[in-house]
Design a protein around this motif. Structure first.
Motif, PDB file in Angstrom:
ATOM      1  N   SER A  43      -4.360  -1.007   6.081  1.00 41.43           N
ATOM      2  CA  SER A  43      -3.154  -1.787   5.817  1.00 41.43           C
ATOM      3  C   SER A  43      -2.381  -1.918   7.092  1.00 41.43           C
ATOM      4  O   SER A  43      -1.699  -2.759   7.523  1.00 41.43           O
ATOM      5  CB  SER A  43      -2.532  -1.595   4.566  1.00 41.43           C
ATOM      6  OG  SER A  43      -3.494  -1.784   3.599  1.00 41.43           O
ATOM      7  N   ASP A 158      -5.203  -8.770   2.793  1.00 34.98           N
ATOM      8  CA  ASP A 158      -5.390  -7.302   2.494  1.00 34.98           C
ATOM      9  C   ASP A 158      -5.711  -7.294   1.027  1.00 34.98           C
ATOM     10  O   ASP A 158      -5.155  -7.530   0.132  1.00 34.98           O
ATOM     11  CB  ASP A 158      -4.048  -6.759   2.744  1.00 34.98           C
ATOM     12  CG  ASP A 158      -4.199  -5.140   2.748  1.00 34.98           C
ATOM     13  OD1 ASP A 158      -5.222  -4.777   2.355  1.00 34.98           O
ATOM     14  OD2 ASP A 158      -3.276  -4.544   3.047  1.00 34.98           O
ATOM     15  N   GLU A 159      -7.230  -7.081   0.976  1.00 34.29           N
ATOM     16  CA  GLU A 159      -7.883  -6.810  -0.573  1.00 34.29           C
ATOM     17  C   GLU A 159      -7.151  -7.907  -1.284  1.00 34.29           C
ATOM     18  O   GLU A 159      -6.911  -7.791  -2.536  1.00 34.29           O
ATOM     19  CB  GLU A 159      -7.267  -5.431  -1.299  1.00 34.29           C
ATOM     20  CG  GLU A 159      -7.809  -4.206  -0.168  1.00 34.29           C
ATOM     21  CD  GLU A 159      -7.715  -2.952  -1.193  1.00 34.29           C
ATOM     22  OE1 GLU A 159      -8.103  -3.206  -2.050  1.00 34.29           O
ATOM     23  OE2 GLU A 159      -7.213  -1.923  -0.507  1.00 34.29           O
TER      24      GLU A 159
HETATM   25 MG   LIG Z   1      -4.087  -0.692   2.166  1.00 35.56          MG
END
Ligand SMILES: [Mg+2]
Ligand SMILES: Nc1ncnc2c1ncn2[C@@H]1O[C@H](COP(=O)(O)OP(=O)(O)OP(=O)(O)O)[C@@H](O)[C@H]1O
Length: 369
Positions: A43, A158-159
């Motif tokens: 991240s 991000d995910e």
């Molecule tokens: Mg992360």
């Protein structure tokens, strides 16, 4: 569309260095997936590219232009997070139009952008609904739609699917593949899901504790991991590791001897390996076979897990501190506590030196093609 280049990128929070010397070339239109254990810096790296986090050292370029000091809104990037905060009181249409409205875009232009994004994501029939009237997958699509309307040069995800159930994840995974085919925009995607990484990526980037371990195609990482970390991280269940020493080196590869006196031939370029060196043999569960004729190590069966289409046999052996896992046909019967011999054919084995670096496999060009 744009290329993204990272040169010697570093990140420190006070004295705590969390990213070290990251060099990465992302080509225009590529789908790149970041993977690595929790806390390795996925991240952080994304947020530095997006401009949400200062870059401590090194250069970030988008399409050849240095971006380190350019504010997020001017980088031509759109980011979608795991929690896709939608405005609950606004319709989907307004949620998707919001960013463009703020940017002062004219109404007719907004309308075209929103309807186009909604069509791409198959949510054009839901535009008058509010977020609470949607399923998780539909909400996620609105968040992606919001990103699409901005026509970014690079998407950062991000995910994005980690809040969804297994079935919906599969569906959305296919949607991402389709989205990339259709938009052909550069995409960077973070996930913990092995299947997402393997299926979506043109290129996977493996990170561990702020270091870049390896970059390559999914096939390359699976068949030719550069080191023990990548070998153990890519693939599920993970690769088996068996400790031994080099008994001899020949044109056929390296013959490894286990402390039990048993051996395993491994088909690799021997490099500087010499008799007596400590090495680790790596064998994936699908290649670890029971009672192979020539090679292998004796192990005691702990348990067998049946998954319907296949089964996993768990065994213990003094040469494999983490235990051994073999993928076996679903209906094979095995008795707990029985001793068997587990090994692989030489072409299916990996070999790592005592620093964890992989020896080059002799068949890699074929496998990674
Ligand atoms: Mg992360
Ligand atoms: N604002 C901050 N201040 C200090 N340290 C931070 C800060 N943000 C992140 N870190 C540290 O930086 C490292 C990388 O964090 P990051 O969030 O990038 O990991 P990640 O790979 O995304 O993990 P996850 O898979 O759990 O999301 C971690 O050790 C984390 O504790």
């Amino acid at each position: 569309m744009a290329s993204v280049t990272l040169r010697n990128i570093r990140k420190a929070y006070d004295d705590n260095e969390v990213m070290r010397d990251i060099n990465l070339d992302i080509q225009d239109g590529e789908f790149v997936v970041f993977v690595g254990p929790s806390g390795c810096g996925k991240s952080t790296l994304m947020r530095m590219i997006a401009g949400l986090e200062d870059i401590t050292g090194g250069d970030l370029q988008i399409d050849g232009t240095r971006m380190n000091d350019v504010p997020p809104a001017k980088r031509g990037i759109a980011m979608v997070f795991q929690s896709y905060a939608l405005y609950p009181h606004m319709t989907l249409y307004d949620n998707m139009a919001f960013g463009l409205k703020l940017a002062g875009t004219k109404k007719p232009e907004i309308d075209v952008a929103v309807r186009n994004a909604a069509k791409i994501l198959h949510i054009d029939h839901l535009l008058e609904r509010k977020p609470k009237q949607l399923s998780g997958g539909q909400r996620q699509r609105v968040a992606i739609g919001r990103a699409i309307t901005r026509k970014p040069k690079v998407f950062l995800f991000d995910e994005p699917l980690s809040n969804l159930d297994a079935a919906l994840r599969v569906k959305m995974r296919l949607e991402f593949a389709r989205l990339h085919d259709e938009l052909k925009t550069t995409m960077i995607y973070v996930t913990h899901d092995q299947v997402e990484a393997m299926t979506l990526a043109d290129k996977i980037v493996v990170l561990s504790a702020g270091n870049l371990e390896q970059v390559g195609s999914p096939n390359m990482l699976y068949h030719a991991p550069a080191n023990r970390f990548v070998a153990g991280f890519i693939g599920s269940p993970k690769m088996n590791f068996l400790e031994g020493i080099v008994q001899s080196v020949s044109a056929n590869g390296v013959l490894v001897k286990y402390e039990t006196g048993e051996t395993q031939l491994v088909l690799v370029e021997p490099g500087r390996a010499k008799e007596g060196d400590k090495v680790t043999v790596g064998i994936r569960p699908e290649h670890l076979h029971i009672d192979v004729a020539d090679y292998g190590v004796s192990a005691r069966i702990m348990t067998v897990e049946s998954l319907g289409d296949a089964a996993y046999l768990y065994a213990e052996s003094s040469v494999a501190p983490d235990g051994l896992i073999a993928r076996i046909p679903p209906l094979e019967r095995h008795e707990k506590g029985a001793t068997i011999r587990l090994g692989a054919t030489p072409d299916h084995c990996h070999l790592f030196n005592s620093d964890g670096q992989a020896f080059q496999r002799k068949i890699v060009e074929v496998l990674a093609a």
